[in-house]
Scaffold this active site. Sequence first.
Site, PDB file in Angstrom:
ATOM      1  N   THR A 100       0.809  -1.225   0.000  1.00  0.00           N
ATOM      2  CA  THR A 100       0.000   0.000   0.000  1.00  0.00           C
ATOM      3  C   THR A 100       0.837   1.268   0.000  1.00  0.00           C
ATOM      4  O   THR A 100       0.284   2.357   0.030  1.00  0.00           O
ATOM      5  CB  THR A 100      -0.909   0.027   1.242  1.00  0.00           C
ATOM      6  OG1 THR A 100      -0.095   0.037   2.422  1.00  0.00           O
ATOM      7  CG2 THR A 100      -1.824  -1.174   1.268  1.00  0.00           C
ATOM      8  N   THR A 176       5.067  -5.451   3.632  1.00  0.00           N
ATOM      9  CA  THR A 176       5.996  -5.579   4.760  1.00  0.00           C
ATOM     10  C   THR A 176       6.188  -7.009   5.261  1.00  0.00           C
ATOM     11  O   THR A 176       7.227  -7.318   5.833  1.00  0.00           O
ATOM     12  CB  THR A 176       5.527  -4.704   5.938  1.00  0.00           C
ATOM     13  OG1 THR A 176       4.212  -5.099   6.346  1.00  0.00           O
ATOM     14  CG2 THR A 176       5.515  -3.234   5.550  1.00  0.00           C
ATOM     15  N   ASP A 177       5.213  -7.891   5.050  1.00  0.00           N
ATOM     16  CA  ASP A 177       5.271  -9.204   5.691  1.00  0.00           C
ATOM     17  C   ASP A 177       6.475 -10.036   5.258  1.00  0.00           C
ATOM     18  O   ASP A 177       7.058 -10.757   6.067  1.00  0.00           O
ATOM     19  CB  ASP A 177       3.984  -9.988   5.430  1.00  0.00           C
ATOM     20  CG  ASP A 177       2.825  -9.501   6.286  1.00  0.00           C
ATOM     21  OD1 ASP A 177       3.056  -8.628   7.140  1.00  0.00           O
ATOM     22  OD2 ASP A 177       1.693  -9.983   6.097  1.00  0.00           O
TER      23      ASP A 177
END
Length: 446
Positions: A100, A176-177
């Site tokens: 995002t 980010t994961d």
Amino acid sequence: MPETYWGKAREFLSKHNLDVGDIIELEKNGIQVKGIIMPTYSNNDDIIVLKLDNGYNIGISVSNIQNVKLIEKKRKEEKRREGAVSTTNSEVMIISTGGTIVSKIEYETGAVRPALTPDEIIEFMPEIKEIARIDAEILFSILSENMKPEYWIKIAEEAKKALDKGNKGVVIAHGTDTMAYTSAALSFSFRKMTGPIVLVGSQRSSDRPSSDSSMNLLTSILVAKNAPFGEVVVNMHGESSDTYTLVHRGVKVRKMHTSRRDAFQSINDLPLAKVHYIDKKIEILSDNYRSKESENTLDAKFDNRVFLLKYYPGLSPDMVEHLISSGIRGIIIEGTGLGHTSSDFYEVFKKASKDGVFIGMTSQCLFGRVNMNVYTTGRLLQEAGVVPLEDMLPETALVKLMWTLAHENDLDRIKEIMLTNLAGEINYIHHYEMFPRWYHDRIRLQ
């Protein structure tokens, strides 16, 4: 057709000829609600999501809705091409892979899409014009949990192209994961670099007041253009406020919180730099970085026949034996403490090692290094062929093993490479400051 909906919600929207992006007004339990139909990612099949005038999203069950009225059909989206947007003499290339961080929400249509052009990104954050000339490209738009080794190769190739064209640095927008996996993969793939490759993400979506998108992106562009190192790094919030970001070495960083904006931390290492958001200045925290080179050398290939094994009390050797028989070429163990599993695994690991399967040991503790010479169990596991991997993070060790197996077949040579410090993944000296002390008796919970 409401493609993101299913079940009862999809039936409701289809029955009333409604779609994502339509403005509707509905009545339920005597309450009238007006909003834009938004895409849904819910597992509940009877919920529709509306964007209200105040900017908040709400979920409404389609059961027992008394009335629904179409106020306005969605506006057609302009056709946009994916791929590079030509900007002459750009200094920083932004490559979007998903997430995002540079997404743009079109409230007229309900669509969420990446901000594609440099103009859109500058509209998103005008301050960029004062920092660098940018170019932008959408390589792909995927959730980071869907990242694969073949995508790492494509990212690496595009980043090399951007550097070869003369860009001073590259910013890679990423979910980010799994960002730490990708940063490790790029770190091992690039043997030489003419400038920084900066991975950046957002913990909060860009439509939220607490979003970290703008600050993370702007400071990443600053790092890509002006940082003195030729390394793959991750740049994210350094604290919960909007004052600075921290630049972490790509092989020594980990996401340590599910939702905090400062979730990323350097493990067994210090951040390379601190970027002050207000002053737009880079403060170098460590001189131990890879210098820029005069050329870019890429060697990106991976063998994913590996497994990350987290040991726990009760884990059966039979299960691990079955795993090994499946044809994998390597295992990275997250062992307890200094690097242990139950001694029951001695024979399983010994046979696997004789069969050419590499077995490396890391620690579940994350902080500190493994030392398998202290206790009898550790010494026995080493006799069985288990290789202690210093202070490497489990995920970094896994990616390094994938890279190594794609280049070597000889087990002794694989061991040699895994114990060679290729990209700063091994830190031979640990300082007191490298371990975060989260509690100092300063906070008393009521």
